[in-house]
Motif scaffolding. Structure first.
Motif, short mmCIF file in Angstrom:
data_model
loop_
_atom_site.label_atom_id
_atom_site.label_comp_id
_atom_site.label_asym_id
_atom_site.label_seq_id
_atom_site.Cartn_x
_atom_site.Cartn_y
_atom_site.Cartn_z
N ASN A 1 -8.37 1.84 9.16
CA ASN A 1 -7.52 2.90 9.78
C ASN A 1 -5.77 2.34 10.92
OD1 ASN A 1 -9.77 4.38 9.89
ND2 ASN A 1 -10.77 3.95 10.79
N TYR A 2 -6.13 1.05 11.51
CA TYR A 2 -4.97 0.15 12.17
C TYR A 2 -4.47 0.25 11.49
CZ TYR A 2 -2.66 -3.02 14.70
OH TYR A 2 -2.29 -4.25 15.44
N GLN A 3 -4.64 -0.62 10.16
CA GLN A 3 -2.98 0.00 8.78
C GLN A 3 -2.19 1.43 8.70
OE1 GLN A 3 -3.83 -0.90 4.54
NE2 GLN A 3 -2.35 -2.80 5.21
N ALA A 4 -2.76 2.75 8.73
CA ALA A 4 -2.77 3.71 9.03
C ALA A 4 -1.69 3.92 9.43
CB ALA A 4 -3.25 4.76 8.75
N MET A 5 -2.25 4.06 11.40
CA MET A 5 -1.48 3.53 13.06
C MET A 5 -0.47 2.83 12.91
SD MET A 5 -3.27 6.49 14.62
CE MET A 5 -3.08 6.23 16.56
N THR A 6 -0.94 1.73 12.77
CA THR A 6 0.64 0.68 11.84
C THR A 6 1.61 1.87 11.63
OG1 THR A 6 -0.80 -1.19 12.67
CG2 THR A 6 1.54 -0.81 12.03
N ARG A 7 1.98 2.15 10.63
CA ARG A 7 2.68 2.92 9.70
C ARG A 7 2.95 4.77 10.38
NH1 ARG A 7 -0.32 1.56 4.95
NH2 ARG A 7 -1.79 3.09 5.15
N LYS A 8 2.19 5.07 11.43
CA LYS A 8 2.70 6.29 11.81
C LYS A 8 3.15 5.91 13.07
CE LYS A 8 0.18 10.21 14.06
NZ LYS A 8 1.28 9.59 15.82
N VAL A 9 2.86 5.07 14.40
CA VAL A 9 3.32 4.34 15.26
C VAL A 9 5.14 4.16 14.51
CG1 VAL A 9 1.47 4.41 16.61
CG2 VAL A 9 3.00 2.00 15.35
N ALA A 10 4.81 3.27 13.28
CA ALA A 10 6.57 3.43 12.97
C ALA A 10 7.24 3.82 12.50
CB ALA A 10 6.36 1.96 12.45
N GLY A 11 6.84 5.48 12.07
CA GLY A 11 7.63 6.47 11.91
C GLY A 11 7.31 5.73 9.90
N GLY A 12 6.71 5.25 9.41
CA GLY A 12 6.39 4.94 8.17
C GLY A 12 7.39 3.67 8.09
N GLU A 13 8.04 2.64 8.47
CA GLU A 13 9.09 1.81 7.64
C GLU A 13 8.32 0.22 8.66
OE1 GLU A 13 13.11 2.68 8.59
OE2 GLU A 13 12.66 4.51 9.01
N VAL A 14 7.71 -0.36 7.81
CA VAL A 14 6.53 -1.49 8.11
C VAL A 14 7.09 -2.62 7.40
CG1 VAL A 14 4.26 -2.41 8.74
CG2 VAL A 14 4.86 -0.13 9.59
N THR A 15 7.78 -3.43 7.65
CA THR A 15 8.02 -4.88 6.78
C THR A 15 6.67 -5.54 7.51
OG1 THR A 15 10.06 -4.11 6.87
CG2 THR A 15 9.59 -6.62 6.50
N VAL A 16 5.94 -6.12 6.15
CA VAL A 16 4.74 -7.64 5.87
C VAL A 16 5.96 -8.38 4.81
CG1 VAL A 16 3.10 -7.99 5.92
CG2 VAL A 16 3.72 -5.73 6.40
N THR A 17 6.05 -9.80 6.03
CA THR A 17 6.45 -11.07 5.12
C THR A 17 5.27 -11.97 5.95
OG1 THR A 17 8.53 -9.95 6.14
CG2 THR A 17 9.09 -12.17 5.46
N PRO A 18 5.21 -12.45 4.41
CA PRO A 18 4.54 -14.17 4.30
C PRO A 18 4.96 -15.09 5.07
CG PRO A 18 4.59 -12.84 2.36
CD PRO A 18 5.15 -12.30 2.41
N ILE A 19 4.87 -16.44 5.99
CA ILE A 19 5.68 -16.82 6.71
C ILE A 19 5.10 -17.88 6.36
CG2 ILE A 19 6.80 -15.67 8.84
CD1 ILE A 19 5.19 -16.09 10.15
N GLU A 20 5.53 -19.41 6.36
CA GLU A 20 4.70 -20.45 7.37
C GLU A 20 5.41 -21.12 7.93
OE1 GLU A 20 6.65 -23.53 4.10
OE2 GLU A 20 6.52 -21.20 2.87
N VAL A 21 4.01 -21.60 8.72
CA VAL A 21 4.21 -22.88 9.67
C VAL A 21 4.69 -24.05 9.34
CG1 VAL A 21 3.08 -23.63 11.42
CG2 VAL A 21 3.02 -21.79 10.94
N ILE A 22 5.87 -24.46 10.03
CA ILE A 22 6.15 -25.75 9.45
C ILE A 22 5.90 -26.75 10.70
CG2 ILE A 22 8.57 -27.10 10.17
CD1 ILE A 22 8.68 -24.68 7.65
N ASP A 23 5.40 -26.11 11.84
CA ASP A 23 5.23 -27.67 13.09
C ASP A 23 4.70 -27.16 14.27
OD1 ASP A 23 4.39 -29.49 13.93
OD2 ASP A 23 6.26 -30.92 14.67
N GLN A 24 3.88 -26.60 14.93
CA GLN A 24 3.70 -26.42 16.31
C GLN A 24 3.07 -27.35 17.62
OE1 GLN A 24 1.02 -22.93 14.27
NE2 GLN A 24 -0.79 -25.31 15.06
N THR A 25 2.79 -26.94 18.83
CA THR A 25 2.15 -27.38 19.58
C THR A 25 0.76 -27.62 19.09
OG1 THR A 25 2.06 -25.76 21.24
CG2 THR A 25 4.01 -27.43 21.17
N ALA A 26 0.07 -28.50 20.11
CA ALA A 26 -1.25 -28.46 19.70
C ALA A 26 -2.37 -27.42 21.23
CB ALA A 26 -2.04 -29.53 20.70
#
Length: 100
Positions: free
Chosen positions: A75-100
């Motif tokens: 349901n949330y995925q469908a709502m996201t597409r709706k509020v975005a006018g059908g244009e949603v980009t999903v990109t796999p990302i990787e963490v290089i480093d971060q704070t604790a």
């Protein structure tokens, strides 16, 4: 941990209702005993604009599959597409480093 960035421009509806929907989604994740602590989800918005960025993380493949099997996710995925006018980009990302 697998990470994803979801990006879109808000185009349909009210931001107040959309923010409430985001809150309901996050509460559903935290309230699910199989997902709690295994799925991380953060939503960010450009302060004076309509660009949204969702940062999602799954502890492993099983956690990701469990989330995707939930009705509240579909349901949330469908709502996201709706509020975005059908244009949603999903990109796999990787963490290089971060704070604790």
């Amino acid at each position: 941990m697998k990470h994803f960035m979801i990006r879109y421009e808000f185009k349909d509806g009210t931001t107040e209702e959309w923010h409430r929907e985001i809150g309901r989604f996050i509460k559903a994740i935290d309230g699910d005993p199989e997902l709690k602590g295994r799925i991380s989800y953060r939503v960010l918005k450009v302060r004076d604009g309509g660009s949204y960025f969702h940062l999602a993380g799954a502890a492993d493949e099983d956690a990701q599959k469990a989330l995707q099997s939930r009705e509240f996710f579909k349901n949330y995925q469908a709502m996201t597409r709706k509020v975005a006018g059908g244009e949603v980009t999903v990109t796999p990302i990787e963490v290089i480093d971060q704070t604790a």
